[in-house]
Design an enzyme around this catalytic site. Structure first.
Site, PDB file in Angstrom:
ATOM      1  N   GLU A 251      20.798 -41.302  30.122  1.00 45.66           N
ATOM      2  CA  GLU A 251      22.004 -41.561  30.394  1.00 45.66           C
ATOM      3  C   GLU A 251      22.273 -41.198  31.693  1.00 45.66           C
ATOM      4  OE1 GLU A 251      25.452 -40.031  31.445  1.00 45.66           O
ATOM      5  OE2 GLU A 251      25.400 -38.801  29.480  1.00 45.66           O
ATOM      6  N   CYS A 285      29.681 -37.204  34.621  1.00 46.45           N
ATOM      7  CA  CYS A 285      29.176 -38.792  34.679  1.00 46.45           C
ATOM      8  C   CYS A 285      30.462 -39.710  34.385  1.00 46.45           C
ATOM      9  CB  CYS A 285      27.946 -39.027  33.853  1.00 46.45           C
ATOM     10  SG  CYS A 285      28.259 -38.661  32.232  1.00 46.45           S
TER      11      CYS A 285
END
Length: 485
Positions: A251, A285
């Protein structure tokens, strides 16, 4: 500044023991909020890595043979042991990471929840019986653990992102060698006491804080069977090149587009955009990285953003009035400086903040920043800022907003604000991100949410959260039984 916690675990953790390992070199750790040295830890060597990997292989066979219900019981015990240490671990995380204490409390509670959640997921990880062309054959599938995972975690959510890998990994029968960064290892190391209390067998989890060179050694180690990583796309690219055919669960970076359409609830959209921009100082993020606003509601949205921005309080992470702490490190602060310098050179409208705040214990305290009329070729639009900044881009219409949202090499999470169900579904289906949140912050997240990037984007693959992570940390094994004569 209130009284600060004192780190008690400042060694490597290898196969159930805290140890200085084979190295005499140590790395100093400084608090981003005070600038003071808070600890030093051993720098792990390849000998330490070899030992951790060897012990992981020794432990994994007995662990997988223990059976899923017994593994689930131990994972539940880990969750409970973390819950009993919530305040201690949260204070330690705020000290080393810089985020407000209330945020750290939430992180630790979610980390504990992940161990409970994945314990329940694992006992429901079902296989299938498949039909065969040969009527004398029975085909049976099951999920099997991959083996020893090398886990590389970032500094923005030290304990939570450790748990995102280790909780499902333990539940499915894997072993783990974990490399947190050297500037935020203390919370994870302290959490090892919870694993010991819960009875996690020695060798299943080792923690060796290190930096890039050590991370490369971990990824390329012949005894590492798979790699889990959360961090930047640039580092993910290096990991992919180094790992070869090892399974990867990655990720990576996002550049979160938040789209505000003409029919949106402007007050709700403004509040959510601000929240998503300053939570964890924007070091997320899925932070609000770009707000793309329909031209018809642009002025109203900007006014609402500036009004709600008054609630953002930059300061001491341990002050209950603070909801924006310092940035974690000089690298991310320098990137914010670079992005703001580019904004000034382009003549963008800096409505709020835009610089480091003077007179603070360190120069990592960055003011909450709002920039209007951002151009799509500016650094604020093209790169993930990873700081407390809310860039506003004006769109001509819905098609233009969607075009701008998708014109990016990254595609992690996006959001859209609209009161129109058809428009909501259009953006859910056409926005090129792994997740699309309708009428809430781009930073919205849930421990049971399958979180990850869109296909064709530089944001990684696989999913963090829920049953999907268990699928990515196991492989499909098929047995064929002949039942005829």
């Amino acid at each position: 500044m209130s009284s600060l916690p004192v780190p008690t675990r400042t060694q490597l953790f290898i196969a159930g023991e805290f140890t200085d390992g084979a190295s005499t070199e140590r790395a100093d750790i400084f608090s981003p909020s005070t600038g003071e040295k808070i600890a030093s830890i051993p720098v792990p060597t390849t000998a330490d890595l070899d030992l951790a990997v060897a012990k992981a292989h020794e432990a994994k066979t007995a662990w997988r043979k223990l059976g899923v219900f017994a593994r689930a019981e131990i994972c539940h015990k880990v969750g409970s042991a973390l819950e009993s240490r919530v305040e201690e671990l949260a204070r330690l995380q705020s000290l080393e990471q810089g985020k407000p204490y209330e945020e750290s409390l939430s992180d630790v509670k979610e980390a504990a929840q992940l161990f409970h959640l994945h314990a329940e997921d694992a006992v429901r990880l079902y296989g299938e019986t498949l039909p065969s062309n040969d009527i004398q054959k029975r085909q049976i599938t099951q999920r099997a653990p991959i083996g020893v995972f090398g886990i590389i975690t970032p500094w923005n959510f030290p304990l939570l992102m450790f748990a995102e890998f280790v909780a499902p990994g333990l539940a499915t029968g894997n072993a783990h060698v974990v490399k947190p960064p050297t500037n935020t290892p203390l919370t994870v190391l302290a959490a090892m006491d919870a694993l010991l209390e819960a009875g996690v067998p020695d060798g299943l989890v080792s923690v060796l804080p290190g930096e890039g060179e050590f991370g490369a050694a971990l990824v390329s180690h012949p005894g590492i069977d798979a790699v889990g990583f959360i961090g930047s796309s640039a580092t993910a690219t290096k990991i992919q090149a180094t790992a070869g055919l090892k399974p990867l669960l990655i990720e990576a970076s996002g550049n979160g587009p938040v789209v505000v359409l003409a029919d949106a609830n402007i007050e709700r959209a403004a509040k959510a955009a601000v929240d998503g921009a300053f939570y964890c100082a924007g070091q997320v993020c899925c932070a609000t990285e770009r707000v793309i606003v329909h031209k018809d509601v642009h002025e109203e949205f900007v006014a609402a953003v500036l009004e709600y921005s008054k609630t953002v309080v930059l300061g001491d992470p341990f002050d209950p009035n603070t909801n924006l702490g310092p940035l974690n490190n000089e690298g991310v602060a320098a990137k914010m400086d670079r992005h703001m310098e580019d904004a000034r050179e382009r003549g963008l409208d800096i409505l709020l903040g835009g610089r480091r705040r003077e007179g603070q214990p360190t120069d990592l305290y960055y003011e909450f920043t709002v920039v209007d009329n951002v151009t799509t070729d500016s650094l604020l639009s093209r790169e993930e800022s990873f700081g407390p900044v809310l860039p506003i881009i004006v769109a001509e219409d819905d098609d233009d907003a969607l075009r701008i949202a998708n014109d990016d090499p990254l595609g992690l999470q996006g959001a859209v604000f609209t009161e129109n169900l058809s428009k909501a579904f259009r953006f859910m289906e056409e926005m090129e991100t792994g997740q699309v949140v309708v009428n809430d912050s781009n930073g919205w997240w849930d421990v049971n949410m399958p979180f990850g990037g869109a296909g064709g984007k530089g944001t990684g693959w696989g999913r963090i959260g829920g049953m999907y992570t268990l699928h990515d940390m196991t492989y499909l094994r098929t047995g064929v039984i002949h039942i005829g004569a």
